[in-house]
Design a protein around this motif. Structure first.
Motif: not given
Length: 570
Positions: A275-301
């Protein structure tokens, strides 16, 4: 498919192809399309019609050029796409099946299905024969044109690969923060319109095969407030609406969905607006490298080298030594085993007289004997833990080839078996192998010697689990499968008893089959294991071999033994 193309491209006002065709003008090309070459016989007209169907622009205007004027206006192909083998034939039907009127011919398209692209833009494999009649009529100018076109678009597999682009659209596992890829296909050209088409797919929700198996934080109310556009500073602007009432945590998951889904079609920063403002407050532009490691739980250490069973004991694939505890000391007569993804738990199928039994416990300790016995059990498979630091609360096996069981902790902490509704899979054949995907949303099985993938749908109260939408992958090619594993969340590695295709890689939709180099292998294969970022380990009649990719030559494993059966955590 027509609706998908029109919807995706309507969001790109700077482009003219493909155009959105108003419903009332369906069948009227919106651009000049060359007429077919003069003098084509009926067989050639039909072949060229199939080839032209690879061009979806302007409501399949190129294919409509092979229809009569009346058929062009009336033809409304359904929203599925039939994909056939490159080698197909067009033949006249027998005289007694020809049209009764003069100046008409009926031509049969004969070939083999590869599969179909559904209205949800997901591919479903098939090996049924193609027998499609097409009726033509000689026009006053002497040219043959189609008057009765097929109800669905037909396209060869090579043309499909050239004209459509595969994109993983992301959702979440139902009770964890693991991202789950949902393979879909969009029109490849124009390339600049790919982000808009991907967003259309994401906002439409999961494909039919994954409905009920994944969670969609974007929900049903999310939509685009305006077009997906490129800002002057090079950011791709995705203006969402309908998500304002969600929590900041949910909005972060939405951001992960959008950014990961778009990463295969753009390298630009993603500017996420609500609705015209940042989806996540304080974080408007995103790159894949800025995301948490969401697949970590699905990959053995990487600290977990994998294990193998040899002579009734469990050994380390890393050192070749027996593991600590009764599973490695010989106290159990181990038939097969499975280590949890985080490495802390071990399940063992042990021989007990004429039957087998299941033990579950902590790695290196004595396992609890579960009240579950049978003539046979498939190697167990662990469901991922709900959090990165937690233990898994569920593992699966198949008893006697016809009873799928999940084993969960009871109220007193003891592991108890519960049945899984697998009736749709059992209609394919008895189950001789089962591997849960490491995100816990899909299951791959060997049923009747074939590879079957199904989604795992859980009742809201957790009391029942059903295997839904089973798909046989590469039927006719993979029909003597002996073992399989997940090399990634959307791709399987398969070992067979076949001399011609001993090891192959296949995506969960079965569109393609990549055969591994068979040098050094001695068929038939006995077992196989794989995991993200790990070398593949296969067991043949001589021992263990490893390879990293399809073209690699198999190398002897450092701790190979003739009767070893390897397995990575999961």
């Amino acid at each position: 498919m027509c609706a998908l193309v029109a919807g995706g491209c309507a969001a790109i006002p700077a482009e003219t192809q493909p155009e959105a065709v108003p419903r009332e003008r369906t069948g009227q090309p919106t651009q000049d399309v060359p007429e077919p070459a003069p003098g084509l016989d009926p067989l050639s007209v039909v072949r060229e019609f199939v080839r032209a169907s690879a061009q979806p622009t302007s409501d399949y205007a190129a294919a409509r050029a092979y229809l009569t004027a009346g058929a062009r206006a009336k033809w409304k192909p359904d929203q599925t796409l039939t994909v056939i083998e490159d080698e197909f034939s067009t033949v006249y039907v027998p005289e007694n099946e020809q049209a009764s009127g003069t100046g008409e011919e009926v031509v049969m398209v004969r070939g083999q299905h590869v599969g179909r692209l559904g209205s949800d833009s997901a591919f479903i494999a098939s090996d049924e024969p193609v027998l499609e009649p097409v009726r033509l009529r000689r026009q006053p100018n002497g040219q043959w044109r189609i008057i009765d076109p097929p109800p669905a678009i037909m396209i060869t597999v090579s043309d499909f690969a050239e004209s459509y682009f595969r994109v993983p659209v992301y959702f979440f596992a139902p009770d964890s923060s693991v991202l789950v890829p949902d393979l879909r296909y969009v029109v490849a050209r124009p390339q600049s319109g790919l982000p808009a088409r991907v967003m259309d797919l994401l906002l439409s929700g999961p494909s039919n095969g994954l409905v009920g198996a994944v969670r969609n934080p974007l929900g049903e109310d999310a939509s685009l407030e305006s077009n997906v556009t490129m800002a002057n500073d090079g950011a791709l602007v995705v203006p969402l609406t309908g998500v304002g009432e969600q929590s900041e945590q949910e909005k972060e998951l939405m951001a992960a969905q959008v950014v990961r889904s778009l990463q295969t079609v753009t390298t630009s920063r993603i500017r996420l607006l609500a609705d015209g403002t940042a989806l996540v407050p304080g974080h408007i532009d995103w790159r894949p490298s800025e995301l948490p490691a969401y697949e970590a739980q699905a990959s053995p250490s990487s600290d977990l080298p994998g294990l193998m069973t040899v002579g009734g004991r469990v050994y380390s694939l890393g050192s070749g030594a027996p593991i600590d505890g009764p599973a490695g000391s010989g106290e159990y007569q181990v038939e097969s085993a499975a280590q949890s993804i985080n490495g802390d738990q071990l399940a063992v199928v042990e021989r007990s007289g004429p039957d087998v039994a299941l033990r579950v416990g902590n790695y290196g300790s004595e396992g609890q004997l579960v009240e579950l016995r049978g003539r046979s059990m498939t190697r167990p498979s662990w469901r991922p833990a709900a959090s990165s630091r937690g233990e898994s609360g569920e593992l699966w096996t198949v008893v006697n080839g016809d009873t799928v069981v999940r084993v969960v902790p009871g109220a007193d902490g003891r592991w108890v078996p519960q049945s899984v509704n697998a009736s749709e899979v059992l209609s394919v054949g008895g189950i001789s192998g089962l591997r849960l995907s490491r995100d816990g949303t899909r299951v791959a099985m060997i049923a009747g010697g074939q590879v079957v993938v199904a989604s795992i749908v859980r009742a809201p109260d957790g009391t029942s689990v059903t295997l839904r939408a089973p798909r046989v992958l590469r039927p006719g090619e993979l029909d003597s499968v002996v073992d399989l594993d997940w090399i990634s969340q959307d791709t399987l590695i398969v070992a067979t008893a076949s001399d011609s295709v001993p090891v192959a890689r296949v995506p969960v939709d079965g569109l393609r089959l990549d055969q591994f180099n068979s040098s050094n292998l001695t068929p038939p294969m006995r077992g196989i294991t794989a995991a993200p970022g790990r070398p593949i380990v296969v067991a043949d009649t001589t021992g263990l071999w490893t390879a990293g990719d399809v073209g690699d030559v198999w190398r002897p494993h450092n701790h190979s033994r003739p009767d070893a059966m390897p397995f990575y955590p999961g």
